[in-house]
Design a protein around this motif. Structure first.
Motif, PDB file in Angstrom:
ATOM      1  N   ILE A  62     -13.159 -19.588  20.774  1.00  0.00           N
ATOM      2  CA  ILE A  62     -12.984 -18.184  21.168  1.00  0.00           C
ATOM      3  C   ILE A  62     -13.800 -17.312  20.230  1.00  0.00           C
ATOM      4  O   ILE A  62     -13.746 -17.460  19.013  1.00  0.00           O
ATOM      5  N   THR A  63     -14.585 -16.407  20.818  1.00  0.00           N
ATOM      6  CA  THR A  63     -15.383 -15.478  20.023  1.00  0.00           C
ATOM      7  C   THR A  63     -14.491 -14.346  19.540  1.00  0.00           C
ATOM      8  O   THR A  63     -13.879 -13.654  20.358  1.00  0.00           O
ATOM      9  N   PRO A  64     -14.415 -14.127  18.256  1.00  0.00           N
ATOM     10  CA  PRO A  64     -13.543 -13.058  17.756  1.00  0.00           C
ATOM     11  C   PRO A  64     -14.072 -11.692  18.138  1.00  0.00           C
ATOM     12  O   PRO A  64     -15.278 -11.461  18.151  1.00  0.00           O
ATOM     13  N   ALA A  65     -13.181 -10.787  18.493  1.00  0.00           N
ATOM     14  CA  ALA A  65     -13.564  -9.416  18.835  1.00  0.00           C
ATOM     15  C   ALA A  65     -13.912  -8.660  17.568  1.00  0.00           C
ATOM     16  O   ALA A  65     -13.304  -8.863  16.524  1.00  0.00           O
ATOM     17  N   PRO A  66     -14.936  -7.792  17.615  1.00  0.00           N
ATOM     18  CA  PRO A  66     -15.294  -7.017  16.409  1.00  0.00           C
ATOM     19  C   PRO A  66     -14.159  -6.102  15.989  1.00  0.00           C
ATOM     20  O   PRO A  66     -13.538  -5.436  16.808  1.00  0.00           O
ATOM     21  N   ALA A  67     -13.911  -6.095  14.707  1.00  0.00           N
ATOM     22  CA  ALA A  67     -12.826  -5.265  14.189  1.00  0.00           C
ATOM     23  C   ALA A  67     -13.254  -3.818  14.160  1.00  0.00           C
ATOM     24  O   ALA A  67     -14.367  -3.483  13.783  1.00  0.00           O
ATOM     25  N   GLU A  68     -12.362  -2.938  14.608  1.00  0.00           N
ATOM     26  CA  GLU A  68     -12.653  -1.512  14.600  1.00  0.00           C
ATOM     27  C   GLU A  68     -12.379  -0.942  13.216  1.00  0.00           C
ATOM     28  O   GLU A  68     -11.355  -1.237  12.604  1.00  0.00           O
ATOM     29  N   PRO A  69     -13.303  -0.137  12.708  1.00  0.00           N
ATOM     30  CA  PRO A  69     -13.077   0.447  11.377  1.00  0.00           C
ATOM     31  C   PRO A  69     -11.900   1.410  11.396  1.00  0.00           C
ATOM     32  O   PRO A  69     -11.658   2.122  12.370  1.00  0.00           O
ATOM     33  N   ALA A  70     -11.174   1.389  10.332  1.00  0.00           N
ATOM     34  CA  ALA A  70     -10.018   2.272  10.233  1.00  0.00           C
ATOM     35  C   ALA A  70     -10.482   3.716  10.143  1.00  0.00           C
ATOM     36  O   ALA A  70     -11.483   4.033   9.508  1.00  0.00           O
ATOM     37  N   ALA A  71      -9.764   4.565  10.827  1.00  0.00           N
ATOM     38  CA  ALA A  71     -10.123   5.980  10.833  1.00  0.00           C
ATOM     39  C   ALA A  71      -9.837   6.589   9.472  1.00  0.00           C
ATOM     40  O   ALA A  71      -8.768   6.406   8.900  1.00  0.00           O
ATOM     41  N   GLU A  72     -10.847   7.280   8.969  1.00  0.00           N
ATOM     42  CA  GLU A  72     -10.673   7.923   7.678  1.00  0.00           C
ATOM     43  C   GLU A  72      -9.885   9.207   7.835  1.00  0.00           C
ATOM     44  O   GLU A  72     -10.001   9.898   8.856  1.00  0.00           O
ATOM     45  N   PRO A  73      -9.059   9.527   6.879  1.00  0.00           N
ATOM     46  CA  PRO A  73      -8.278  10.764   6.976  1.00  0.00           C
ATOM     47  C   PRO A  73      -9.195  11.969   7.030  1.00  0.00           C
ATOM     48  O   PRO A  73     -10.199  12.042   6.331  1.00  0.00           O
ATOM     49  N   ALA A  74      -8.866  12.878   7.908  1.00  0.00           N
ATOM     50  CA  ALA A  74      -9.687  14.070   8.083  1.00  0.00           C
ATOM     51  C   ALA A  74      -9.580  14.970   6.872  1.00  0.00           C
ATOM     52  O   ALA A  74      -8.509  15.160   6.302  1.00  0.00           O
TER      53      ALA A  74
END
Length: 210
Positions: A62-74
């Motif tokens: 199974i090809t791993p899905a790319p991890a989404e970067p965590a949203a930085e606090p505004a």
């Protein structure tokens, strides 16, 4: 020299408070330490499960899905700037849309009016090529080649374009019907109207071939 009773009582109160704070501090350390130990145990279990799942994923291909970067606090004021930017973008879009509609209206206004179609009565009133050929040969009274007939008809009908091949087909059709006579002079072919046409008598048959 002995301390006054008030000072001795105040010291005793501070000492009792310090002892109580020390006991509470030790208990709090024990509680936090127990929670840390429990969380470390949970973390170790999760890490173990993660390793097992990775091995299963590799085994299954199974090809791993790319991890989404965590949203930085505004940063402070970011929302306000974003709202202003969104409002500006909407206004710019509205201006572009209005400009596009205005340009489209101008383009439509500049389009030339469609040419009027010639009425059907005008087209139908125009003489057919058969009539023109027969009238020309009857008026001439002498043999004429297809080139001469074509040139004469184009001159007499400036609004029409008559081709020599069409004239040849027309006169040959009239010859087959006996409405035109054909003769040869050397290698050239000439056509004349029958005696009846040249004398002004009308033939009953009428061809509408164009």
């Amino acid at each position: 020299m002995s301390q006054p009773p008030a000072s001795s009582e105040l010291t005793s109160q501070y000492a009792a408070q310090v002892i109580g704070d020390l006991e509470r501090n030790v208990k709090e350390q024990d509680r936090v330490g127990a929670e840390i130990a429990e969380l470390q145990g949970q973390l170790a279990a999760l890490q173990h499960d993660h390793t097992v799942l990775l091995n299963m994923q590799q085994a299954l291909g199974i090809t791993p899905a790319p991890a989404e970067p965590a949203a930085e606090p505004a940063a402070p004021g970011t929302k306000t700037r974003a709202r202003k930017a969104g409002t500006s973008a909407r206004r710019a879009t509205a201006r572009k849309s209005a400009a596009g509609k205005s340009a489209a209206n101008k383009t439509v206004a500049k389009k030339p009016a469609a040419k009027k179609t010639r009425p059907a009565t005008e087209t139908s009133a125009r003489p057919t090529l058969v009539d023109l050929v027969r009238s020309h040969l009857a008026a001439e009274g002498e043999p004429r080649s297809t080139a001469e007939i074509t040139a004469a008809l184009n001159e007499a009908q400036p609004g029409r374009t008559i081709k020599n091949t069409v004239v040849r087909t027309t006169v040959e059709g009239l010859v087959a019907k006996g409405l035109v006579q054909r003769s040869k002079q050397g290698s050239s072919v000439y056509y004349t109207a029958p005696e009846a046409d040249r004398s002004g008598e009308a033939r009953p048959e009428h061809d509408t071939t164009e």
